[in-house]
Write an enzyme that holds these catalytic residues in place. Sequence first.
Site, PDB file in Angstrom:
ATOM      1  N   ARG A 176       4.426   0.561  -6.173  1.00 40.18           N
ATOM      2  CA  ARG A 176       4.456  -0.327  -5.013  1.00 40.18           C
ATOM      3  C   ARG A 176       3.457  -1.474  -5.144  1.00 40.18           C
ATOM      4  O   ARG A 176       3.567  -2.468  -4.441  1.00 40.18           O
ATOM      5  CB  ARG A 176       4.136   0.472  -3.741  1.00 40.18           C
ATOM      6  CG  ARG A 176       5.181   1.509  -3.418  1.00 40.18           C
ATOM      7  CD  ARG A 176       4.693   2.461  -2.363  1.00 40.18           C
ATOM      8  NE  ARG A 176       4.520   1.835  -1.076  1.00 40.18           N
ATOM      9  CZ  ARG A 176       5.479   1.724  -0.155  1.00 40.18           C
ATOM     10  NH1 ARG A 176       6.664   2.203  -0.403  1.00 40.18           N
ATOM     11  NH2 ARG A 176       5.237   1.155   0.995  1.00 40.18           N
ATOM     12  N   ASN A 192      -0.960   1.294   6.216  1.00 46.53           N
ATOM     13  CA  ASN A 192      -0.158   0.231   5.587  1.00 46.53           C
ATOM     14  C   ASN A 192       0.245  -0.727   6.694  1.00 46.53           C
ATOM     15  O   ASN A 192       0.615  -0.279   7.780  1.00 46.53           O
ATOM     16  CB  ASN A 192       1.137   0.776   4.976  1.00 46.53           C
ATOM     17  CG  ASN A 192       0.885   1.686   3.805  1.00 46.53           C
ATOM     18  OD1 ASN A 192      -0.242   1.858   3.380  1.00 46.53           O
ATOM     19  ND2 ASN A 192       1.954   2.271   3.297  1.00 46.53           N
ATOM     20  N   GLY A 193       0.237  -2.012   6.395  1.00 46.45           N
ATOM     21  CA  GLY A 193       0.646  -2.995   7.401  1.00 46.45           C
ATOM     22  C   GLY A 193      -0.516  -3.893   7.762  1.00 46.45           C
ATOM     23  O   GLY A 193      -1.523  -3.950   7.038  1.00 46.45           O
ATOM     24  N   CYS A 227       0.822  -1.207   0.000  1.00 44.58           N
ATOM     25  CA  CYS A 227       0.000   0.000   0.000  1.00 44.58           C
ATOM     26  C   CYS A 227       0.861   1.265   0.000  1.00 44.58           C
ATOM     27  O   CYS A 227       2.017   1.237   0.413  1.00 44.58           O
ATOM     28  CB  CYS A 227      -0.871   0.032   1.238  1.00 44.58           C
ATOM     29  SG  CYS A 227      -1.698  -1.508   1.603  1.00 44.58           S
ATOM     30  N   TRP A 250      -3.195  -2.474  -1.284  1.00 42.07           N
ATOM     31  CA  TRP A 250      -2.859  -3.811  -1.786  1.00 42.07           C
ATOM     32  C   TRP A 250      -3.523  -4.764  -0.819  1.00 42.07           C
ATOM     33  O   TRP A 250      -3.110  -4.886   0.337  1.00 42.07           O
ATOM     34  CB  TRP A 250      -1.344  -3.959  -1.801  1.00 42.07           C
ATOM     35  CG  TRP A 250      -0.825  -5.163  -2.506  1.00 42.07           C
ATOM     36  CD1 TRP A 250      -0.597  -5.289  -3.853  1.00 42.07           C
ATOM     37  CD2 TRP A 250      -0.417  -6.403  -1.921  1.00 42.07           C
ATOM     38  NE1 TRP A 250      -0.078  -6.528  -4.131  1.00 42.07           N
ATOM     39  CE2 TRP A 250       0.035  -7.239  -2.965  1.00 42.07           C
ATOM     40  CE3 TRP A 250      -0.401  -6.907  -0.623  1.00 42.07           C
ATOM     41  CZ2 TRP A 250       0.509  -8.526  -2.751  1.00 42.07           C
ATOM     42  CZ3 TRP A 250       0.071  -8.201  -0.411  1.00 42.07           C
ATOM     43  CH2 TRP A 250       0.516  -8.993  -1.465  1.00 42.07           C
ATOM     44  N   GLU A 285      17.941 -16.205 -10.521  1.00 43.41           N
ATOM     45  CA  GLU A 285      17.516 -14.843 -10.818  1.00 43.41           C
ATOM     46  C   GLU A 285      16.905 -14.752 -12.227  1.00 43.41           C
ATOM     47  O   GLU A 285      15.900 -14.086 -12.428  1.00 43.41           O
ATOM     48  CB  GLU A 285      18.698 -13.873 -10.655  1.00 43.41           C
ATOM     49  CG  GLU A 285      18.404 -12.424 -10.949  1.00 43.41           C
ATOM     50  CD  GLU A 285      17.326 -11.809 -10.055  1.00 43.41           C
ATOM     51  OE1 GLU A 285      16.853 -12.461  -9.111  1.00 43.41           O
ATOM     52  OE2 GLU A 285      16.939 -10.658 -10.333  1.00 43.41           O
ATOM     53  N   HIS A 341      17.800 -36.196 -11.360  1.00 40.12           N
ATOM     54  CA  HIS A 341      17.157 -36.692 -10.139  1.00 40.12           C
ATOM     55  C   HIS A 341      15.670 -36.363 -10.104  1.00 40.12           C
ATOM     56  O   HIS A 341      15.069 -36.353  -9.032  1.00 40.12           O
ATOM     57  CB  HIS A 341      17.893 -36.145  -8.912  1.00 40.12           C
ATOM     58  CG  HIS A 341      19.334 -36.562  -8.892  1.00 40.12           C
ATOM     59  ND1 HIS A 341      19.746 -37.807  -8.508  1.00 40.12           N
ATOM     60  CD2 HIS A 341      20.449 -35.906  -9.288  1.00 40.12           C
ATOM     61  CE1 HIS A 341      21.056 -37.908  -8.633  1.00 40.12           C
ATOM     62  NE2 HIS A 341      21.511 -36.768  -9.105  1.00 40.12           N
ATOM     63  N   LYS A 355       6.336  -3.666  -4.839  1.00 36.34           N
ATOM     64  CA  LYS A 355       7.762  -3.369  -4.851  1.00 36.34           C
ATOM     65  C   LYS A 355       8.399  -3.655  -3.503  1.00 36.34           C
ATOM     66  O   LYS A 355       9.488  -4.214  -3.418  1.00 36.34           O
ATOM     67  CB  LYS A 355       7.965  -1.888  -5.231  1.00 36.34           C
ATOM     68  CG  LYS A 355       9.414  -1.453  -5.281  1.00 36.34           C
ATOM     69  CD  LYS A 355      10.147  -2.146  -6.394  1.00 36.34           C
ATOM     70  CE  LYS A 355      11.620  -1.825  -6.436  1.00 36.34           C
ATOM     71  NZ  LYS A 355      12.374  -2.798  -7.254  1.00 36.34           N
ATOM     72  N   LYS A 385      13.149 -13.441 -12.800  1.00 35.42           N
ATOM     73  CA  LYS A 385      12.913 -12.251 -13.623  1.00 35.42           C
ATOM     74  C   LYS A 385      11.863 -12.559 -14.675  1.00 35.42           C
ATOM     75  O   LYS A 385      10.925 -11.806 -14.897  1.00 35.42           O
ATOM     76  CB  LYS A 385      14.237 -11.858 -14.276  1.00 35.42           C
ATOM     77  CG  LYS A 385      14.640 -10.456 -14.387  1.00 35.42           C
ATOM     78  CD  LYS A 385      14.874  -9.596 -13.223  1.00 35.42           C
ATOM     79  CE  LYS A 385      14.042  -9.753 -12.028  1.00 35.42           C
ATOM     80  NZ  LYS A 385      14.552  -9.239 -10.799  1.00 35.42           N
ATOM     81  N   GLU A 415       8.215 -13.409 -13.077  1.00 39.56           N
ATOM     82  CA  GLU A 415       7.486 -12.355 -12.368  1.00 39.56           C
ATOM     83  C   GLU A 415       6.887 -11.314 -13.302  1.00 39.56           C
ATOM     84  O   GLU A 415       5.862 -10.734 -13.001  1.00 39.56           O
ATOM     85  CB  GLU A 415       8.335 -11.705 -11.272  1.00 39.56           C
ATOM     86  CG  GLU A 415       9.445 -10.814 -11.732  1.00 39.56           C
ATOM     87  CD  GLU A 415      10.211 -10.156 -10.572  1.00 39.56           C
ATOM     88  OE1 GLU A 415       9.597  -9.816  -9.562  1.00 39.56           O
ATOM     89  OE2 GLU A 415      11.437  -9.993 -10.716  1.00 39.56           O
TER      90      GLU A 415
HETATM   91  O1  M6R Z   1      13.460  -4.604  -0.992  1.00 38.83           O
HETATM   92  P1  M6R Z   1      14.034  -5.977  -0.901  1.00 38.83           P
HETATM   93  O2  M6R Z   1      15.334  -6.099  -1.655  1.00 38.83           O
HETATM   94  O3  M6R Z   1      14.160  -6.493   0.488  1.00 38.83           O
HETATM   95  O4  M6R Z   1      12.998  -6.907  -1.658  1.00 38.83           O
HETATM   96  C1  M6R Z   1      13.169  -8.289  -1.696  1.00 38.83           C
HETATM   97  C2  M6R Z   1      12.284  -8.914  -2.746  1.00 38.83           C
HETATM   98  O5  M6R Z   1      10.943  -8.630  -2.487  1.00 38.83           O
HETATM   99  C3  M6R Z   1      12.639  -8.424  -4.157  1.00 38.83           C
HETATM  100  O6  M6R Z   1      13.975  -8.673  -4.471  1.00 38.83           O
HETATM  101  C4  M6R Z   1      11.741  -9.107  -5.200  1.00 38.83           C
HETATM  102  O7  M6R Z   1      12.015 -10.471  -5.254  1.00 38.83           O
HETATM  103  C5  M6R Z   1      11.935  -8.430  -6.558  1.00 38.83           C
HETATM  104  N1  M6R Z   1      10.716  -7.840  -6.970  1.00 38.83           N
HETATM  105  C6  M6R Z   1      12.293  -9.349  -7.645  1.00 38.83           C
HETATM  106  O8  M6R Z   1      12.481  -8.661  -8.834  1.00 38.83           O
END
Ligand code: M6R
Length: 608
Positions: free
Chosen positions: A27, A101-102, A2, A75, A481, A504, A603, A485, A488
């Site tokens: 966000r 938020n939270g 949020c 959110w 990674e 395996h 984010k 990428k 997501e």
């Molecule tokens: O702000 P942070 O680096 O702690 O966030 C960790 C993950 O939420 C963040 O790396 C997330 O996996 C990315 N959106 C991936 O692209």
Amino acid sequence: MCGIVGYIGEEQAAPILLKGLEKLEYRGYDSAGVALYNGGHLQVAKAKGRLKVLSELIEGGQKTPGTLGIGHTRWATHGAPSDINSHPQVSDSGKFAVVHNGIIENYLPLKEHLIRRGVNFVSETDTEVVAQLLEYYYKGDVLDAVIQVLRHVEGSYALGVICQDYPDQLVAVRKDSPLIVGVGSGENYIASDVPAILERTRDIYRLNDQEIAVLCRGSVSFYNMDKEPVQKELCHVDWDVSAAEKGGYEHFMAKEIMEQPKVLRDTISPRLHNGRVVLDSVSLTREDLEKLRSIYIVACGSAYHVGVIAKYVLEKVVRIPVEVDIASEFRYMDPMVDEGTLVLVISQSGETADTLAALREAKRRGARTLSIVNVVGSSIANESDDVLYTWAGPEIAVATTKAYSAQLAVIYLLTIYMGDLLGTVGQEQYAAYVKDLMRLPDLVEEILQHKENVQYLASLFFNVKDVFFIGRNLDYAMSLEGSLKLKEISYIHSDAYAAGELKHGTISLVEDGTLVVALATQKALFEKMMSNVKEVKARGAVVLGLTTEGNKSIEQTADHVMYVPEICDIMLPSLAVVPLQLFAYYVSSMKGCDIDKPRNLAKSVTVE
Ligand code: M6R
């Protein structure tokens, strides 16, 4: 997660709130709303969906007059996305409006308690409890009511509160969820993040847990939970406004990928002096390092993937055992950390709830903590013993790219620094590492100059259903990674496997036409990787290889190849990640996905 914006000043608040919320769209959210103090009462407008739905509803703010207001992008956690569940939430009589938020973890017993006393609830949210409790405890002083409420709620919160009886006051408080106060001339702001108010002010206060801010038009005061005044230091944000704009690119992600050479220069250069790595902010001495029995790395998502690379690199170079854990697991696993452990915490935002909780758990057990963080003054940075900032600038796209690259660069700096202190890196090797570090920005630039090659490859594969990323050692860490990428932002199912593990189980999934992205940058394991490539090809896979320019022989085995320049093995991930980022970006673009704001993602994950 949020987003919160609040304004008190002389201008009409609603357009300012909408503009601020727009800057927080990255966000992630599914509904939005505003509440304005308007001639003796609070006027609320809320709408499910994108911000433009809300903006149309209130005609860009014209239908909601008032110079004091709060706004929110939600959110959903408690209660589905809907107009009613959107924030601001208001109390029964409409006296209080609250953005939050939270998560209020004990909202159910509190709600039941209030219902028994005749309070009517309309939403399914945990937040409504805060609005109702405010009215319940209100005896004419908002600050007193806020303190009372905070004594009863458990969980995490950033809150903005306005009250019908107070046309000249906005109250804000946070715990485990970020919130800043912006200071202007005759006007003040609250926001969850700097970009929301960057166009209006660069002078901010960062609230600490359970510090309460009372904003009036010409002043801001801070109080603790005993209602005692708190003195705080004003910080000046020196980000360029354009850093939070797209600058001619179609997406923030494209801009942030292209910014990587600069980000690497900004992160590396200031820490190199006459060929030596200088980490002023790290207080670990040689004696401290010698006492370490182990290093734990904790992080989430892509930051965790940096941790996996760091494990390989640190163990190889520094020869200290390293365990890398996902923060949400670490915090509940009774980790074996104590005074003999260094806990390395990696986070772009510095506010990820699980990572912050893991840091606190590590400190509670007596471990020494060092964080690698992008957002200056964030909770993780504030609470760590030492901080290494990544200086990547604001990262807006949900999918991290430049912050990931900057985190990797910091890992290399730290590795060389520790290896030197402990004597595991000889002077010749030290000089070679430093030389390669300095080459990184130019080499990334060179890869980006050939981005069209990756774009072409994306055009061949953007319709696939499943992708497997495979690699060994550092290439396995990179596969994690590359796979994240892609999935997501393109919503294509993909998974990463250590290539040696295929036999395996996983190889049973490979059939005619399955796309396998085979990472083979590590010289010592190149031939082993080629055997794995042959195995999947024999089962019908189409193989897209990724290797260094010297390994042209891969063309005999793989169907298509992406090349990166040569550099020392430990730094190859910094180069290999770039084509993987570009591949994900182009695939997603060709599929017409919402690249910067992928569905269901946020984010900064500030709830557990
Ligand atoms: O702000 P942070 O680096 O702690 O966030 C960790 C993950 O939420 C963040 O790396 C997330 O996996 C990315 N959106 C991936 O692209």
